[in-house]
Each structure stands twice: as C-alpha cells, then as structure tokens.
Design a protein around this motif. Structure first.
Motif, PDB file in Angstrom:
ATOM      1  N   ALA A  44       0.830  -1.206   0.000  1.00  0.00           N
ATOM      2  CA  ALA A  44       0.000   0.000   0.000  1.00  0.00           C
ATOM      3  C   ALA A  44       0.867   1.260   0.000  1.00  0.00           C
ATOM      4  N   TYR A  45       2.016   1.169   0.725  1.00  0.00           N
ATOM      5  CA  TYR A  45       2.934   2.305   0.779  1.00  0.00           C
ATOM      6  C   TYR A  45       3.487   2.618  -0.616  1.00  0.00           C
ATOM      7  N   SER A  48       0.752   4.020  -2.877  1.00  0.00           N
ATOM      8  CA  SER A  48       0.408   5.425  -2.645  1.00  0.00           C
ATOM      9  C   SER A  48       1.456   6.332  -3.260  1.00  0.00           C
ATOM     10  N   THR A  88       2.889  -7.970  -4.268  1.00  0.00           N
ATOM     11  CA  THR A  88       2.437  -8.028  -2.871  1.00  0.00           C
ATOM     12  C   THR A  88       1.740  -9.354  -2.593  1.00  0.00           C
ATOM     13  N   ALA A 147     -11.139  -1.642  -4.506  1.00  0.00           N
ATOM     14  CA  ALA A 147     -10.763  -1.940  -3.123  1.00  0.00           C
ATOM     15  C   ALA A 147     -11.930  -2.556  -2.333  1.00  0.00           C
ATOM     16  N   LEU A 191      -7.517   2.947  -1.004  1.00  0.00           N
ATOM     17  CA  LEU A 191      -6.211   2.456  -0.574  1.00  0.00           C
ATOM     18  C   LEU A 191      -6.114   2.391   0.951  1.00  0.00           C
ATOM     19  N   TYR A 192      -6.732   3.374   1.640  1.00  0.00           N
ATOM     20  CA  TYR A 192      -6.693   3.361   3.109  1.00  0.00           C
ATOM     21  C   TYR A 192      -7.486   2.180   3.658  1.00  0.00           C
ATOM     22  N   TRP A 194      -8.124  -0.533   2.046  1.00  0.00           N
ATOM     23  CA  TRP A 194      -7.399  -1.721   1.639  1.00  0.00           C
ATOM     24  C   TRP A 194      -6.263  -1.999   2.624  1.00  0.00           C
ATOM     25  N   ALA A 195      -5.523  -0.939   2.997  1.00  0.00           N
ATOM     26  CA  ALA A 195      -4.408  -1.098   3.938  1.00  0.00           C
ATOM     27  C   ALA A 195      -4.918  -1.500   5.322  1.00  0.00           C
TER      28      ALA A 195
END
Lengths: 216, 98
Positions: A44-45, A48, A88, A147, A191-192, A194-195
């Motif tokens: 995720a990092y 982003s 990933t 997501a 994305l948030y 998902w993380a």
C-alpha cells in the motif's frame, strides 16, 4: 471408578481430537497473518507513492486502452499499480506459506492432506469469482469499486474457509466484509481501507492467534 | 440398569475409536490420510479396518488414481448408529459420576 472415569474422558478427548484434525486444517500460523499484513502495508505504501507521483491514478492509464477497446494482458503487466499488487500477493502468499509450513513441522501435522485441500478449494471459490468480477470492474473503468470488491470477496472467502480451519478466521472475514461495505460509500479512500483490511486486520488477527496458540 | 452394557466393545480400542471418529465427520477418507492422522503402521491400521469392516461398521471402496490403488473408507449407517450410542453411553457414565 475414578480410573474408569479417566478412561472415558480420555476416549472423548481422543474422539474430539480425531474429528477436528481430520476435518480442519489447524496448522495455520498466526505469524502467517502478521507476515501477510506487513506485505500488504508495504504494498500500500508503494502504491500510494505511485498514485501521488503519477498525478491521479496510474490505473487511469488503463482507461486509454479501454476506450481504444484493446485492454489485454500486456497493458496490465505494464501498469505499475498492477505489478505492485501482483508482487504483494506473491510475497504475502509465499511468506505465510513458509510460517504455516514451519508450524506444521512443529505440530507434526500434514500440510498437504485432505484438510488443507478442502480449505484451499473453499477459499478459492469466492476468490476466483471475485477476481474475475474485479477485472471486469477495471474494464468498465469503475476503479473506485476495486478496493471494496477485494475486501468483500476476500472476507467472504475467509468466512467460507473458516469451517475448514481455525474458527477465528471467521471473525477476520467479518472484519474484511464490514470494511469493504463501508468503503462503498467512501470510494476515493480505497487504498486506506485496503491497507486497514489487508494490513492492519491481518496483523491484529495474527498477533492474537500467535499469543493464543503458539506462544510458549 | 448397568450403563456399561451400552458401551461398545469394538470401540474399546483407541485406533478403532479414532477411525470411526474420523469417518463421522468425513464422507470418506483414504488409507494414507488415515494412517497419517492416527500415526500408526500400515499393518496395524489394516487389521483394525478389517475388524470394523467385518462388524459391518465401515465400507471399503477400491479405486485407482492413475495406476496407483486408492482405497477409501466410508462409515455405514450401522456404524454411525453404534458410534452415536457409544458416545451417549460415555456421556451418561461421566454424568453419573459427577
């Protein structure tokens, strides 16, 4: 008499143990969850970074191909977000397989027996269906739904698989489904979510399972 | 009434008890998986399976995967009922001693 009682309790325990071992794959390690969660956070990092650098979503690059009507495997392989996701997934799978393999050595249980096959098949059914569905979402340009789709289908896969492994997996599944559903109303923050789901929930679950079953 | 008479002598043995427990929760299981679960030798497992088969508690299906033989076992209705009765008898005896 007390000797008899001991014998009967032993029998019941043996019955229970045999029933569980033959129908559930119980070598799933908590460390596998922690490893998979860490991979997800790293993924995720990097994702982003790509999204911020690429002025908008690099998934949008796929849009051009969609309008040209020729989205194929090469477009996916050339897309950095897609590659990060693929890498990933592979890293998470390999690492969690290693920890579970180590645990099955320790507990002296079969890693590739009827129990683990049944678990894998039942997890894969919602996952494969979900994967196809998400590829179609991409083709239609509905990037905001990717997501939530990942989280919901993965959660359903876990709930389905929990009958064939440690029962606690069901709660991990509920968590993923809830996050995915909420995400449907906040599509810009995929994305948030998902993380949080694939990263944080996995790590929390793994840590709980590790301290419950494996810590000596 | 003496509750011990409801206990089934066939299940007095740990291995036979184990085999029936596995067959209660699995539609069928093959020889190797069973051996792995119970952690016993081929000969030992085969003799107990034979005993259960002769009592009519389990059924044997012989098949092939490629050229290898693949023998699977299923519990019969009689076997399932006898096992359930044995469980009920165990439960009763434990409750009686409480």
């Amino acid at each position: 008499m007390s000797n008899n009682l001991q014998n009967q309790t032993d029998q019941l325990q043996h019955i229970r143990q045999m029933m569980e071992q033959s129908s559930r794959f119980i070598s799933l390690s908590g460390l596998s969850g922690i490893a998979a969660g860490t991979c997800a956070l790293a993924g995720a990092y990097f994702a982003s970074g790509v999204i911020n650098r690429g002025a908008g979503s690099s998934l949008k690059e796929l849009d051009n191909h969609i309008y040209n009507g020729n989205l194929n495997i090469r477009d996916y392989m050339g897309n950095s977000l897609f590659l990060i996701a693929l890498f990933t997934l592979m890293a998470a799978f390999v690492l969690s397989a290693i920890f579970t393999w180590l645990r099955s050595k320790k507990t002296n249980t079969l890693i590739w027996g009827s129990a683990s096959k049944r678990l894998l098949i039942n997890v894969c059914i919602p996952m494969v269906a979900g994967g196809i569905y998400i590829l179609k979402l991409i083709e239609h340009g509905s990037f905001g739904l990717i997501a939530p789709g990942c989280l919901i289908f993965y959660g359903l896969a876990l709930v389905n698989g929990s009958k064939y492994t440690l029962g606690e997996v069901r709660f991990l599944g509920y968590g993923q489904i809830i996050l995915g559903v909420i995400n449907l109303w906040y599509t810009g923050y995929g994305l948030y979510f998902w993380a949080a789901g694939f990263g944080v929930l996995h790590i929390v679950y793994g840590a709980i399972m590790w301290s419950k079953y494996e810590r000596q | 009434m003496n509750p011990i008479q409801n206990l089934n002598k066939t299940f007095d043995n740990r291995i036979r008890l184990g085999i029936m427990s596995v067959l209660m929760v699995n539609v069928s299981i093959n020889f190797n998986d069973l051996k792995e679960l119970l952690q016993i030798t081929d000969g030992n497992l085969a003799s107990h399976i034979k005993g259960l088969e002769e009592s009519g508690y389990l059924q044997v299906q012989k098949g092939f995967i490629g050229r290898k033989t693949n023998t699977t076992y299923t519990a019969t209705k009689v076997g399932e009922n006898e096992f359930k009765q044995h469980l009920a008898a165990l439960e009763k005896m434990i409750n009686a001693t409480k």
